[in-house]
Design a protein around this motif. Structure first.
Motif, short mmCIF file in Angstrom:
data_model
loop_
_atom_site.label_atom_id
_atom_site.label_comp_id
_atom_site.label_asym_id
_atom_site.label_seq_id
_atom_site.Cartn_x
_atom_site.Cartn_y
_atom_site.Cartn_z
N SER A 229 -32.90 15.87 74.72
CA SER A 229 -33.92 16.21 75.74
C SER A 229 -34.72 14.99 76.17
O SER A 229 -34.97 14.81 77.36
CB SER A 229 -34.89 17.26 75.22
N ASP A 230 -35.13 14.15 75.22
CA ASP A 230 -35.95 13.00 75.60
C ASP A 230 -35.20 12.06 76.52
O ASP A 230 -35.77 11.52 77.46
CB ASP A 230 -36.43 12.25 74.35
N VAL A 231 -33.93 11.88 76.25
CA VAL A 231 -33.13 11.01 77.11
C VAL A 231 -32.98 11.66 78.49
O VAL A 231 -33.09 10.99 79.52
CB VAL A 231 -31.75 10.74 76.48
N LEU B 206 -48.58 16.22 74.87
CA LEU B 206 -48.80 17.43 74.09
C LEU B 206 -47.63 18.39 74.26
O LEU B 206 -47.14 18.99 73.30
CB LEU B 206 -50.11 18.08 74.57
N VAL B 207 -47.18 18.49 75.50
CA VAL B 207 -46.06 19.39 75.77
C VAL B 207 -44.83 18.98 74.97
O VAL B 207 -44.20 19.79 74.31
CB VAL B 207 -45.72 19.37 77.28
N ARG B 208 -44.52 17.68 75.00
CA ARG B 208 -43.31 17.22 74.32
C ARG B 208 -43.43 17.43 72.81
O ARG B 208 -42.48 17.84 72.16
CB ARG B 208 -43.06 15.73 74.60
N THR B 209 -44.61 17.14 72.27
CA THR B 209 -44.82 17.33 70.84
C THR B 209 -44.57 18.78 70.46
O THR B 209 -43.88 19.08 69.48
CB THR B 209 -46.28 17.01 70.47
N ASP C 257 -46.63 10.63 97.40
CA ASP C 257 -45.30 10.64 96.77
C ASP C 257 -45.30 9.80 95.51
O ASP C 257 -44.75 10.18 94.49
CB ASP C 257 -44.25 10.07 97.74
N LEU C 258 -45.95 8.62 95.64
CA LEU C 258 -46.03 7.73 94.49
C LEU C 258 -46.68 8.48 93.32
O LEU C 258 -46.23 8.41 92.19
CB LEU C 258 -46.88 6.51 94.81
N SER C 259 -47.73 9.22 93.67
CA SER C 259 -48.40 9.94 92.59
C SER C 259 -47.54 11.09 92.07
O SER C 259 -47.62 11.46 90.91
CB SER C 259 -49.76 10.42 93.05
N GLU C 260 -46.72 11.64 92.97
CA GLU C 260 -45.79 12.66 92.47
C GLU C 260 -44.82 12.04 91.49
O GLU C 260 -44.44 12.63 90.49
CB GLU C 260 -45.03 13.31 93.63
N LYS C 261 -44.47 10.79 91.78
CA LYS C 261 -43.58 10.08 90.87
C LYS C 261 -44.25 9.86 89.51
O LYS C 261 -43.61 9.68 88.50
CB LYS C 261 -43.16 8.74 91.46
N TYR C 262 -45.59 9.84 89.55
CA TYR C 262 -46.32 9.71 88.29
C TYR C 262 -45.84 10.73 87.28
O TYR C 262 -45.64 10.44 86.12
CB TYR C 262 -47.82 9.95 88.51
N ASN C 263 -45.71 11.94 87.79
CA ASN C 263 -45.27 13.01 86.93
C ASN C 263 -44.00 12.62 86.19
O ASN C 263 -43.89 12.75 84.98
CB ASN C 263 -44.99 14.23 87.80
N VAL C 264 -43.07 12.14 87.00
CA VAL C 264 -41.81 11.67 86.44
C VAL C 264 -42.09 10.54 85.45
O VAL C 264 -41.56 10.49 84.35
CB VAL C 264 -40.88 11.18 87.56
N PHE C 265 -42.99 9.65 85.88
CA PHE C 265 -43.29 8.50 85.04
C PHE C 265 -43.99 8.90 83.74
O PHE C 265 -43.72 8.33 82.69
CB PHE C 265 -44.13 7.49 85.82
N GLN C 266 -44.91 9.85 83.87
CA GLN C 266 -45.62 10.32 82.67
C GLN C 266 -44.62 10.82 81.65
O GLN C 266 -44.61 10.41 80.50
CB GLN C 266 -46.55 11.51 82.99
N ALA C 267 -43.81 11.73 82.12
CA ALA C 267 -42.83 12.35 81.23
C ALA C 267 -41.91 11.27 80.67
O ALA C 267 -41.62 11.24 79.47
CB ALA C 267 -42.03 13.39 81.99
N ARG D 264 -41.25 7.59 72.53
CA ARG D 264 -40.68 8.15 71.31
C ARG D 264 -39.26 7.65 71.06
O ARG D 264 -38.88 7.40 69.93
CB ARG D 264 -40.73 9.67 71.37
N ILE D 265 -38.53 7.48 72.13
CA ILE D 265 -37.16 6.96 71.97
C ILE D 265 -37.20 5.55 71.39
O ILE D 265 -36.49 5.23 70.44
CB ILE D 265 -36.43 6.97 73.32
N PHE D 266 -38.07 4.72 71.96
CA PHE D 266 -38.13 3.33 71.49
C PHE D 266 -38.72 3.26 70.08
O PHE D 266 -38.33 2.40 69.29
CB PHE D 266 -38.93 2.46 72.45
N GLU D 267 -39.62 4.17 69.80
CA GLU D 267 -40.17 4.21 68.45
C GLU D 267 -39.05 4.45 67.45
O GLU D 267 -38.97 3.81 66.41
CB GLU D 267 -41.23 5.30 68.35
#
Lengths: 595, 599
Positions: free
Chosen positions: B139-141, B204-207, B309-319, B326-329
């Protein structure tokens, strides 16, 4: 909605209706907000136009300022309703996601052991997360966007028809292609995304299995071949994804192309109409404005269709799980004989019981007849795969025996309410499954009532676990890893024994639960258990004579049949499996003694 | 033997800042930069086509329709058709190219994660639930897909658009442009505030999703226990809590998300209002032309669209940021038993095993081995006995280098095992583990364990050698019988036989049996011991058993007690010594004697 003719389309979405119905009021409010934000939004260009015209006319600062204030006010309303629309509609989709997941889990809890023996856990996991998310996308964004499109079309289309019917029809011609082509494209997207989801499921299962078996993989240095296998699946997943992209990637640009085609028709045909003076230039401009308004919503159709297709595929996979029905169900009418009883006595009788696993013709047990008095002990021995565990699993109704072939307290187990039957049984299964909680939580796992600390201590001692527990810094509150990974095999077995003993049930089923316990400890536990099991009906499966020799009756199972029965002393006297097993054990001892 | 860090949550410290994550993510895109370039090119080309559309309409109206000139109108229509066709092609090409980029990158990332997981030590797996790790690799990937495919390229496109419009506005009317730009600080403050809130909410959602997965995974694996103990109701309630928490976390993200977009739009409206008001008044005063006013209105719309749109991309970026952190960790977890840079290589080994004052603890202050010293000659057979928790299994774990001892050294043929390649080492040690793990696949592949094109003959020979062929041939499909996860269709004894077959198939120089015969009935044990005799001939063998009966073949017995070697010697010597071994033995013996009739 483009496709009504396809019968299966609506049918496949039907399961969602009852979930949406739960939120019908808020859902209506949410749609109302969507309606308002979009319809008010349509007024905005008009106000802007009015403001510009006011400037053009030189209408004066007051009118310009007023129209600007009107614009800001309208936009505030648009924003408010858009906020509410998102919050409500997307919120509902999350609530439904929650509900479906809860229902799914509740359903999974009813499914029998046979299901779990034949289904990969990774696969179920993938359905309850990835697939559920696809369904959520369908319920949330897809519904929201398609409704917005509908509202826009409802406003724009009548105006366009009013302006010029023929031009409107021609302009909409390319859009008709949408529904036609969608049917074909949609089917392919559906199939391919199903394919993608399956591969993802496979990958999830693979990782899960690999990590669960990492010790074996490391000891057999199979890391590289595991990586190669994963690489193959990963590559396959990549290719399937690209296959999906080649078709789903066409959809969105294609919608844009069709829109462009419409604009082309308006320009060409509309232009000629203007040249012929059939319509005014103002009409043509209005046509363009309204068509422009429909442009993005129509493009959103591509996105929505994509989401719907993926959601449908995923919903299908979730419904597949829901469709699996447990055959371990409560009787329609519990046996009246149970009504008068408060507690089970614990007598068990097998009456000419034969059993084959679901889907197999080969019986595992054949013509088993045993009567176990309440409070007595039956021991079962036999070679590997003779059906010993199956016998115990049938008593606990993990599988269904034939009607009338297995009775507890004189009542067919099929006529017992399942929970009541299992409540009368304390079982120690062969697989020492423990939960990643504290040792205490694991021991108290099956208990309804509160217990005194002394009672836990007593049981822990009876199971020979007290020394181990006292050796841990956190004692009983020691947290266990997955499957109790930080305990030794013997400790795990003794924890599962404690878990069964404490529930104090009239029937005790011990399935080869001393195999990892050393002889010294086993003897101690058996000694402790003697008084306990004297009051209870006990069935004990074991490989070791020392474990079973004190049983009231012993049966030898070979190839699913009872080949010998009697007490330890009786069985020793007759030639057969039991005495030869005993002799072999004795012989081994002798050899050890003299070698 | 315990660990308190199991409950380690998914919450990441949050120290990792975006630039560092971005740099690492960029590393993954580096091989595919050409696709980023191509994708951006296609995007710009399709944008150009989209801008050309309205322009062509304008030209059509001004030059042909208004003057009523049919001549050349057809050419214009054809150009228009070409433009929308071009748009179609470029859009598709952009989607295809960027998805290719995204899928390729994810493929690499998944591969890296999986390979990395293979390297991690058992210590790591002791601490981390499988469910959570599965989430990382899948899922994370998957979350990063959007970032790689749509995110990056469209952001480049949007940035180009913003830059172009900024310049155009400044050139047209600097005062009006600056007035509009004065709104930007408000925009940035709001964006930053929401960016922070959304990031927290998404984390929080991912956790919580990971918790749901871990719980589900455990509950599904232990379903029969849940059912046997009638715990469905309680388990369901616990699941419900997790499920609700997850939903609540999502509702929070929805709140911010829902509020954010209207706010951005409102700011856009304010900009429009400024133009109309200031610009409109200026036009009336004659200090601004009407054309510039209209141009500004169009530009501002196109200016705020990409910003929102850029800020909509934030969503993508946040996630993506939360997932990639977590992946890099995980990728940074260096919980690896290190291989020496210059490993000693031997064509064959004699099989001498030495433990020199080995001390080991899984957790600090809880020593499991407290100074283990012994020597096993090549071909010698050793039994390690002792009660549970004496540290017998740990000896195997150290010999196979699943863990490294804190003190002392372990040698094979006089060479510290740290000097060998781990892979080489494990190839030379055959281990039958206590907990038999069955992989989904055929019986055949479970014996050959992942080997490509295993020789059927060798497999059947192996099975015959331990007389496992009997039960295997009875299975539907025989050697091609499909086994399920954890081999739940096989009995414990059958699983044990299968795990034996694996070791025999591997044909190692050093053999380790970890209580392997313990849950097999006497008949099967008897069969296996016959095979065992053949198997251990000429091999250095360490047999760990609670059953004294399984050790009659050995040359020497090591008795472990509380992490130390208490006694060592031959069976007879140990009996004469009348120590722990004598007691263990007597117990078993006495048992048999009491049971036997007439004595």
């Amino acid at each position: 909605m483009p496709d009504n003719s396809e019968n299966g389309f609506w049918k496949s979405l039907k399961p969602l209706v009852k979930y949406l119905a739960l939120h019908r009021r808020m859902f209506a409010v949410g749609l109302g907000c969507a309606f308002l934000t979009n319809s008010i939004g349509m007024l905005v260009p008009l106000i802007i136009k009015y403001s510009i015209e006011a400037v053009e006319r030189g209408a004066g600062a007051r009118i310009v300022t007023l129209s600007i204030l009107g614009l800001v006010g309208l936009k505030l309303l648009v924003g408010l309703f858009r906020f509410l629309m998102r919050k409500i509609l997307i919120g509902i989709s999350r609530k439904i996601e929650y509900r479906i997941r809860a229902d799914l889990f509740e359903h999974l809890e009813t499914l029998p052991l046979s299901f779990y023996q034949h289904t990969r856990i990774g696969d179920i996991l993938s359905r309850s997360t990835n697939d559920l998310n696809e369904v959520r996308m369908l319920l949330g964004p897809a519904i929201m966007y398609s409704f917005q499109t509908v509202v826009t079309v409802l406003f724009a289309v009548p105006v366009m028809i009013y302006l010029d019917l023929k031009l409107a029809l021609l302009a909409f011609l390319p859009l008709a292609l949408v529904s036609v082509s969608y049917k074909k494209i949609g089917k392919i997207i559906h199939d391919r995304s199903l394919d993608v989801q399956r591969r993802l499921s496979d990958i999830t299962a693979k990782v899960q299995e690999n990590l669960s078996g990492i010790r074996v993989i490391k000891s057999f240095t199979r890391e590289e071949s595991e990586i190669e296998q994963f690489d193959r699946m990963n590559r396959d997943y990549f290719e399937r994804n690209m296959r999906l992209v080649t078709i789903s990637g066409v959809l969105y640009p294609f919608m844009a192309f069709l829109s462009g085609l419409s604009a082309l028709i308006i320009l060409a045909y509309g232009g000629i109409l203007v040249m012929r003076n059939s319509i005014t230039l103002g009409d043509l401009t209005a046509f363009f404005i309204y068509f422009g308004m429909m442009y993005w919503p129509m493009i959103a159709v591509g996105f929505v269709l994509n989401v719907i297709q993926r959601g449908r595929a995923s919903l299908g996979r979730i419904m597949e799980l829901f469709r699996v029905k447990s055959d371990i169900t409560d009787p329609v009418q519990p046996s009246p004989a149970l009504a008068s009883k408060t507690a089970a006595e614990g007598s068990i009788s097998f009456r000419d019981l034969s059993f084959a696993y679901p889907g197999s013709d080969e019986p595992v047990l054949r013509n088993i007849s045993i009567k176990i008095q309440a409070g007595s002990t039956l021991a079962v021995v036999g070679p590997v795969g003779c059906g010993k565990s199956t016998l115990l699993n049938l008593v606990a109704r993990l599988f269904n025996p034939w009607p009338g072939s297995l009775l507890v307290d004189g009542v067919d187990v099929l006529e017992w309410p399942v929970a009541r039957l299992r409540g009368a049984i304390a079982m120690v299964p062969q697989d020492t499954f423990l939960f990643s909680e504290s040792i205490r939580d694991n021991i108290l796992y099956g208990l309804e009532r509160d217990v005194e600390e002394e009672e836990i201590a007593r049981v822990v001692k009876m199971a020979g676990l007290h020394n181990d527990v006292n050796g841990f810094p956190d004692k009983l509150d020691t947290l266990l890893g997955e499957r109790g990974i930080n305990l030794s095999g013997g400790q795990k077995q003794r924890t599962t024994i404690s878990r069964a003993l404490i529930i104090d049930a009239p029937i005790l089923l011990l399935d080869d639960c001393f195999s990892n316990v050393d002889a010294q400890t086993e003897e101690a536990i058996l000694k402790n258990l003697r008084a306990y099991s004297a009051e209870r009906t006990t069935i004990i499966v074991s490989h070791r004579i020392s474990t079973i020799k004190a049983a009231d009756q012993i049966v030898v199972l070979q190839g699913g049949r009872i080949t010998q029965r009697g007490t330890h002393n009786e069985l020793l006297k007759e030639p057969g499996y039991y005495s030869s097993l005993y002799e072999k054990q004795l012989l081994q001892e002798k050899i050890e003694r003299y070698s | 033997m315990k660990n308190r860090s199991f409950m380690m949550e998914d919450e990441v410290t949050g120290k990792a800042y975006d630039a560092r994550l971005a740099r690492r993510l960029f590393q993954y895109m580096r091989p595919y930069l050409i696709f980023v370039f191509l994708g951006t090119l296609c995007l710009l080309a399709s944008s150009a086509c989209q801008l050309a559309g309205p322009y062509l309409v304008m030209v059509g109206i001004d030059k042909y329709i208004l003057p009523g000139k049919l001549e050349g109108f057809l050419t214009l229509i054809i150009i228009y058709l070409l433009v929308i066709t071009g748009d179609f092609i470029f859009r598709f090409a952009q989607i295809y190219v960027t998805n290719y980029l995204g899928q390729k990158t994810m493929y690499d990332l998944r591969m890296d994660l999986f390979s990395h997981l293979q390297k991690l030590s058992l210590r790591f797996f002791d601490r981390n639930p499988v469910g959570r790790l599965v989430t990382r690799a899948t899922s994370d990937v998957e979350v990063l897909n959007q970032l790689f495919s749509t995110g990056l390229v469209t952001i480049i496109g949007d940035l180009a658009m913003i830059a172009g419009i900024t310049i155009a506005m400044l050139l047209l009317n600097m005062k009006l442009a600056l007035l509009i730009f004065s709104i930007l600080p408000v925009l940035l403050v709001i964006t930053f505030y929401f960016r922070k809130k959304m990031r927290e909410a998404f984390r929080l959602v991912r956790t919580r999703l990971a918790r749901i997965n871990a719980f589900l995974q455990e509950a599904l694996s232990g379903m029969s226990i849940i059912q046997l103990f009638n715990r469905q109701e309680r388990t369901r309630k616990r699941f419900d809590t997790l499920n609700l928490d997850h939903m609540d976390a999502y509702l929070q993200t929805i709140f911010y998300y829902a509020l954010f977009f209207p706010l951005i739009e409102l700011i856009g409206t304010f900009a429009l209002a400024i133009i109309l008001w200031y610009g409109g008044l200026s036009v009336m005063e004659g200090t601004l032309t009407f054309g510039v006013l209209v141009a500004f209105i169009q530009y501002v719309e196109k200016f705020f669209k990409p910003i929102s749109d850029l800020s909509e991309k934030y969503n993508v970026f946040q996630a993506a940021a939360a997932s990639s952190e977590r992946i890099f960790e995980l990728l940074d977890t260096k919980d690896i038993i290190p291989d020496t840079p210059a490993p000693t290589w031997r064509d064959r080994i004699d099989g001498r095993v030495s433990f020199r004052d080995v001390q080991f603890a899984y957790n600090q202050d809880e020593p499991v081995l407290r100074g283990i010293d012994f020597e096993v000659e090549p071909g010698e057979k050793i039994a390690i006995v002792g009660s549970t928790g004496a540290g017998k299994t740990t000896i195997i774990n150290l010999l196979a280098r699943f863990y490294d001892p804190q003190e002392g050294e372990i040698l094979i043929d006089g060479m510290n095992i740290r000097n060998f390649d781990k892979k080489w080492l494990r190839q030379n040690i055959g281990i039958a583990l206590q907990d038999v793990f069955i992989f989904s696949g055929t019986v055949k592949s479970n014996i050959a364990l992942g080997e490509d094109n295993p020789e059927m003959e060798k497999i059947t020979e192996t099975a015959e050698a331990i007389e496992a062929d009997e039960f295997i041939e009875k299975l539907p499909g025989g050697y091609d019988h499909e086994l399920t996860e954890r081999g739940s269709t096989l009995s414990t004894g059958q699983r044990q036989l299968l795990s034996f077959a694996r070791v025999m198939y591997k044909n190692p120089r050093i053999l380790v049996l970890d209580e392997a015969t313990s849950s097999v009935d006497s008949h099967t044990e008897y069969l296996i011991q016959k095979a065992l005799e053949r198997l251990i001939a000429g091999r250095t063998s360490l047999i760990i058993a609670h059953r004294l009966s399984t050790i009659r073949h050995v040359d020497r017995i090591i008795v472990m007690h509380h992490g130390r070697i208490a006694e060592t010697g031959s069976h007879e010597e140990l009996l004469q010594h009348k120590g722990i071994y004598y007691n263990l033995y007597q117990l078993q013996y006495k048992d048999q004697e009491v049971a036997s009739p007439g004595t």
